[in-house]
Structure formats: structure tokens, C-alpha cells
Design a protein around this motif. Sequence first.
Motif, short mmCIF file in Angstrom:
data_model
loop_
_atom_site.label_atom_id
_atom_site.label_comp_id
_atom_site.label_asym_id
_atom_site.label_seq_id
_atom_site.Cartn_x
_atom_site.Cartn_y
_atom_site.Cartn_z
N SER A 1 0.80 -1.22 0.00
CA SER A 1 0.00 0.00 0.00
C SER A 1 0.84 1.27 0.00
O SER A 1 0.29 2.36 -0.06
CB SER A 1 -0.95 0.00 1.21
N LEU B 1 3.95 6.17 -6.03
CA LEU B 1 2.73 5.45 -6.38
C LEU B 1 1.65 6.46 -6.69
O LEU B 1 1.45 7.43 -5.94
CB LEU B 1 2.28 4.54 -5.23
N VAL C 1 -3.30 2.89 -5.39
CA VAL C 1 -3.16 1.51 -4.92
C VAL C 1 -4.44 0.72 -5.12
O VAL C 1 -4.45 -0.49 -4.98
CB VAL C 1 -2.70 1.43 -3.45
N ILE D 1 -2.38 -1.26 -8.33
CA ILE D 1 -1.28 -0.32 -8.10
C ILE D 1 -0.82 0.26 -9.43
O ILE D 1 -0.68 -0.45 -10.42
CB ILE D 1 -0.09 -1.02 -7.41
#
Length: 145
Positions: A83, A123, A126, A130
Motif C-alpha cells: 500500500s 505510487l 493503490v 497499483i
Amino acid sequence: MSHDTPENPDSENVIPVDAEATDAEAVTVLPVVALRDTVIFPEMIVPLQVGRERSVRALDRAVKTGQPVALITQRNAEAEEVSSIEELYTVGTLAKIAQVIRLQDGTIRAIIQGQRRIRVLDLVQVEPHIEARVQVIEPSAAAVG
């Protein structure tokens, strides 16, 4: 994750992927498959069994958009889900998906080919899968030989 289900590649579950994928230089945001205890390098062609829902969705996204996928090894192989960027190594591999076969148990077997080394910058999302902003790492002149 091993399964005793025989693979049947002659069904409609086989998804051919266009060999002319999006130019790697132009792609900055890619779907990510987090790998456990596995490192894929450029030029490697390997079968990859994917069972985690986020990874299945990432492969689906890459196939539907004709994009390559980012294969990044997670730092803790025991972790079920990733995450945050701290849970991934910073260098991974941009990979072309050659073939995807959906198995009866919901997992996917993909044949992938490593293309280029990439650095994960951050990122982007998620959920539902992802996605990361990545930068292609150019080979150094010393490595080219």
C-alpha cells in the motif's frame, strides 16, 4: 501458489497481446505487479503466475491499454498487499506482456518479457490496482561494452 487445474490455452481465456506495445520512453505511469521473492531482469522471458486481485487487475489494465507493466519486487515477501512505496524496492523492470491465460481458479498465467530497468518514483494509486510513476534507467556506457 500451485494448482492442480490443467491449463487449457485453446479457450477464449487466452488474450493475445499486440507485439507493438506503447513506446517505453513515452510511458511514465504504469500498472504495477508486486513480486514476491522474484526479480525479473531485462531480456528475461518468464511465465508469471498471478493470483492477488490487485496484480490481476494491473495485468488486465496493461493488456486493455496495450501498455507494458512494471514488475517491482516487494521488500517483505510475507506481506499480502502493498500500500506504500516504502514496501517496494526502488528499481524494477518494465515488461512486455506476450500472453495472458486465465485459469479456472481465477489466477492468471502470463508470459512476460523484461524490457528495460525502471526506477519507481512514486505510487499514483493503490486501488483497484497499483499504478506508479516510473522513469526508464538508461544503460551506462560502461555496461554496454
